[in-house]
Write an enzyme that holds these catalytic residues in place. Structure first.
Site, mmCIF file in Angstrom:
data_model
loop_
_atom_site.group_PDB
_atom_site.id
_atom_site.type_symbol
_atom_site.label_atom_id
_atom_site.label_comp_id
_atom_site.label_asym_id
_atom_site.label_seq_id
_atom_site.Cartn_x
_atom_site.Cartn_y
_atom_site.Cartn_z
ATOM 1 N N ASP A 251 0.877 -1.179 0.000
ATOM 2 C CA ASP A 251 0.000 0.000 0.000
ATOM 3 C C ASP A 251 0.908 1.221 0.000
ATOM 4 O OD1 ASP A 251 -2.245 1.841 0.534
ATOM 5 O OD2 ASP A 251 -3.337 0.022 1.029
ATOM 6 N N HIS A 278 2.108 2.154 -3.128
ATOM 7 C CA HIS A 278 1.222 3.133 -3.743
ATOM 8 C C HIS A 278 1.817 4.534 -3.748
ATOM 9 C CE1 HIS A 278 -2.548 0.397 -3.000
ATOM 10 N NE2 HIS A 278 -1.632 -0.159 -3.756
#
Length: 915
Positions: A251, A278
């Protein structure tokens, strides 16, 4: 308008945002002093069967402010397992390089009371984190070791991993109750230094409502498909620095959030590298504001988004004064991603606003979408670019943006506009991308190259003698000697316990024959005789006596004509704790009428309170050129009936209920000691003992004396081949006796300058089939930390402990000193072309000298590089303090290798060869 004009105009930007950074003066942290060392008792490969929670938490709670608890490996035992831990205010936790702290997979341990941790439900966040730092000041986590959340392992009692639960919750649109790895709450000046965090079930690190957090040189490593495994999330906090770090995860690599508890401000992200994840994110919660952020010298390689600000109407706020400087991005779907509609379906009145955002020297090297999308005309974003570039064919979504371009402002309204970007130059990001520093466990089994192995031939190892700094070249090929070739050996003296002795050439004891040979050799030398050697033939039998061979004028060969060495044996019982008076009582008579050189050896022991390890030798050789063939040397101490409980002193060790404690000790008991003698040769001999069987001792520090063992056999259990000479074992058998839980074949204390220590070539390392041997946990050796009184390589569990360099070796708790000569007893052993039995630990055959946290600890050192590095880490400067010229000159060539192997076969428990 083209961005080609504005991308080179850094000098006239009107928004410098100079206060966009941590307000503290942040420098590289240092390790705190250690209050307690805890050593591991488990290995991950064998399964984590116990929790270390209680002893870790107890140590943390007892640790004084400003100090740290250290978790350390103990040889191959390198793993700790724990449930939730809390680090107190001012206390640190250090994970050593080779140690790993694993988070338990038992969901019940993390449950907050509702029995829902590990259960997907409508409500989330019902698990406590693995490590909590709360209401603390000056706490931290340090070290080159690992904290592993075991997110990819099955949760205890369930059929899913933590990560699989999270993915299922995503599909089922509910919440996953999964523990975070580390939470920092309402704290000040928290430090993470060099630690490696991996496989977190959920977020790795959150920092909330805190002032002052430094993460320096850390590594975060979790698979790209592990949901909600953010790297570091500062939340409603200030004065944050994340520097020189490496993050790859599933993430956000970093997500700066301004949640309900206040703004996040004054954050510096410096000199770091991101991989899968991310991206460098701000948001999605920005409702309390995010401001004064500096991101400088960052590479992003493979992140889905690169530089990202994300929020929406349900959680938006003001994000302002953000600077991105010297950024390189590649293989990103959205290299620049400033979006106020993170959740397209979100509703609310918390409208995100992004302003005063600066991109300076930001380069996107591969095509990816550029997004600059503000919420609406009344909430535009303001962004400035300078000296930046993007790959051709990068799609764009730019909407409601005020773009600062040179001396004019460009406004992009509701109709999205595409801009023309400069193409990155070939030098824009040269050498900016670094490979992720994969955690490679230390190689505890180093192998020599073919070229290095050539240095360990018999000819090379035995070619010189004398001081290491000024060696005497004296080639010696013992395989060409008559002792080996099978030539008939002369007979000058005969030893036969059952024959009539004449005191001239016929003797009943070995010592009497040696005594005569010493006398005769002196006369031969005086007469300038050409006789080069005296030969003693020993008839079969067991001679229960000591055998002392002093320095001789003419070398002596002691041999039997029986090819079975077991038929001719010199045996006695003596041990290191034997009283001097008992020694006199047992052996005094045999030294009553011997040459003064032999009597001097006896006299050096008889007046000692105890005779010590060296005094326990049954056969003691000082004579250069001494030879023995077809003989057994045995110390019978504790050999007839070994007490398996001897390794547990100061406990009840088998005492029955109601009786007084029994202390049982296994003492050192040497069978054969070669002291200072050069060119000593043993052919088909058997050396039998238990602890410290064979002692090979130089006459002076860093002085090479050579011994050669051929077709011979040595057995024992603890440190049973030890010393500082150069010894070559060829085509022999070395047998470990396994009544104890731990066994060491060798304990060399070779000086760092001496080129060679113990060399084993074509040797069969065997065992006795005992349960402990079959467990495969014995060692090829440990390096004898000879005569040390304290260790500079680690602390011990004693307040104010110090061990510093000095001219003397001394210790008066809690302070001690260590000398250069002790530091230099590094120990060298190399094994080539040999077969190693299943009793030797396959991954970790070389052990530390005692365990970390003990006064006698020293880590295994495989090369001169390790030696040099360990000195530096101990605060000892090799050049200034020890007078070394440089590392290469200290131990050149073969001398640079301390421990090594080449072309060995290691057997598995089933007898098969280990691949």
């Amino acid at each position: 308008m083209s961005l080609a004009l504005m991308l080179g105009m850094a000098s006239i930007l009107s928004i410098p945002i100079t206060n966009a950074q941590d307000t503290r003066q942040v420098r590289e942290p240092h390790f705190p002093k250690v209050c307690t060392v805890l050593t591991a008792t488990q290995t991950y490969a064998e399964g984590l069967r116990q929790l270390d929670s209680l002893r870790i938490q107890a140590a943390l709670d007892a640790c004084p402010v400003g100090q740290a608890v250290q978790l350390a490996a103990n040889n191959e035992k390198d793993s700790f397992q724990s449930g939730p831990l809390q680090i107190p205010s001012g206390v640190g936790l250090i994970i050593d390089r080779d140690a790993t702290l694993y988070a338990s997979t038992d969901a019940n341990l993390y449950d907050k009371g509702g029995k829902t941790c590990g259960v997907n439900a409508e409500k989330g966040r019902t698990c406590n984190p693995f490590i909590t730092i709360e209401n603390a000041k000056g706490s931290g986590i340090y070290g080159d070791g690992v904290i592993d959340g075991q997110g990819g392992q099955l949760v205890q009692g369930k059929s899913e991993t933590w990560w699989q639960m999270a993915r299922r919750a995503q599909r089922e649109k509910n919440e996953h109750n999964i523990p975070r790895l580390i939470e920092i709450k309402k704290s000040q000046d928290i430090t993470f230094y060099r630690i490696r965090l991996r496989n977190s079930p959920n977020f790795h690190v959150t920092v909330s409502q805190s002032d002052g957090f430094t993460a320096w040189g850390i590594k975060i490593d979790t698979p790209a498909d592990a949901r909600n495994t953010d790297g570091i999330d500062p939340i409603s906090s200030r004065n944050i620095t994340i520097a020189h770090s490496y993050i790859r995860t599933g993430d956000d690599n970093i997500a700066i959030k301004g949640g309900n508890s206040g703004a996040t401000e004054h954050v510096s992200i410096l000199n770091s590298h991101f991989y899968s994840g991310h991206g460098m994110s701000i948001g999605s919660e920005t409702n309390s504001g995010v401001r004064r952020i500096l991101v400088r010298n960052l590479s992003l390689d493979g992140t889905t988004s690169g530089l990202r600000i994300k929020s929406d109407a349900s959680r938006g706020g003001v994000v302002e004064q953000v600077r991105y400087e010297d950024i390189c991005i590649r293989n990103s779907k959205r290299p620049i991603d400033l979006d106020t509609r993170y959740d397209q379906a979100a509703v609310g009145d918390k409208i995100p606003t992004y302003k005063d955002i600066v991109f300076e020297r930001v380069h996107s090297l591969t095509p990816g979408r550029i997004v600059l999308r503000a919420y609406d005309r009344t909430h535009p974003m303001s962004v400035a670019f300078a000296q930046s570039s993007a790959a051709a064919n990068s799609p764009q979504l730019i909407q409601f943006a005020h773009l600062q371009i040179a001396q004019e402002n460009i406004t992009v309204g509701e109709q999205a506009e595409n801009l023309v970007w400069d193409t990155p130059s070939s030098s824009a990001c040269a050498n900016r991308f670094a490979d992720f520093p994969v955690h490679t466990p230390f190689n505890f089994r180093p192998q020599l190259s073919s070229q290095q192995a050539q240095a360990y031939s018999i000819e090379n190892v035995l070619r010189s003698t004398g001081p290491a700094h000024k060696p005497l070249i004296d080639p010696w090929n013992p395989l060409s000697d008559a002792l080996v070739t099978g030539a008939k050996l002369p007979v000058d003296y005969v030893v036969d316990a059952n024959a009539l002795a004449d005191g001239k050439t016929q003797f009943n004891t070995v010592q009497a024959a040696i005594n005569q040979a010493v006398l005769d050799g002196r006369q031969l030398l005086a007469a300038q005789s050409t006789k080069a050697r005296l030969y003693i033939l020993v008839k079969p039998g067991t001679y229960r006596e000591l055998m002392y061979v002093p320095a001789t004028a003419v070398p002596i060969t002691l041999y039997s004509n029986e090819s079975d060495a077991q038929k001719t044996k010199i045996a006695a019982s003596a041990h290191a704790a034997l009283l001097g008076t008992a020694y006199i009582h047992r052996f005094g008579a045999q030294f009553a009428q011997v040459d003064p050189s032999i009597q001097e050896m006896y006299a050096s022991l008889k007046d000692r309170p105890v005779i010590g390890t060296s005094g326990s030798a049954i056969a003691w050789i000082r004579g250069h050129g001494f030879q023995a063939k077809n003989i057994t040397f045995q110390n019978t101490y504790n050999k007839d009936q070994v007490d398996a409980s001897a390794e547990c002193p100061n406990t009840i060790c088998g005492a029955t209920a109601g009786t007084a404690p029994v202390v049982v000790v296994q003492h050192q008991a040497v069978a054969l000691m070669v002291e200072g003698a050069d060119k000593v040769q043993f052919e088909n001999v058997r050396v039998l003992g238990f602890q410290d069987t064979l002692f090979l001792r130089s006459s002076a520090i860093a002085h090479t004396a050579r011994s050669f063992f051929h077709r011979s056999y040595v057995e024992g259990n603890v440190d049973f081949i030890f010393g500082d000479t150069t010894a070559y074992f060829y085509r022999s058998e070395i047998k470990s006796l396994g009544d104890r839980s731990t066994s060491y074949v060798t304990a060399p204390n070779t000086n760092v300058r001496t080129p060679y220590g113990f060399v084993f070539n074509e040797v069969n390392f065997t065992h006795d089939g005992s349960a402990n041997a079959l467990a495969g946990k014995f060692y090829l050796g440990r390096q004898w930390f000879h005569t040390q009184k304290c260790t500079p390589y680690a602390t011990i569990n004693l307040a104010s402990y110090r061990c510093t360099l000095a001219d003397v070796d001394a210790y008066q708790a809690p302070v001690g000193s260590i000398s250069k000569k002790v530091l230099e007893t590094v120990g060298k052993t190399v094994i080539l072309n040999s077969q190693i039995g299943q009793h030797i630990h396959p991954q970790h055959p070389w052990a530390d000298w005692n365990k970390k946290g003990s006064l006698a600890f020293r880590p295994a050192q495989f090369s001169v590089f390790d030696y040099w590095t360990n000195l530096l880490e101990a605060g000892i400067q090799p050049i200034q303090d020890l007078g070394y010229q440089n590392l290469d000159s200290l131990a050149p060539g073969a001398a640079a290798t301390f421990l090594g192997e080449f072309n060995n076969i290691h057997l598995e428990p089933n007898g098969e060869v280990r691949k």
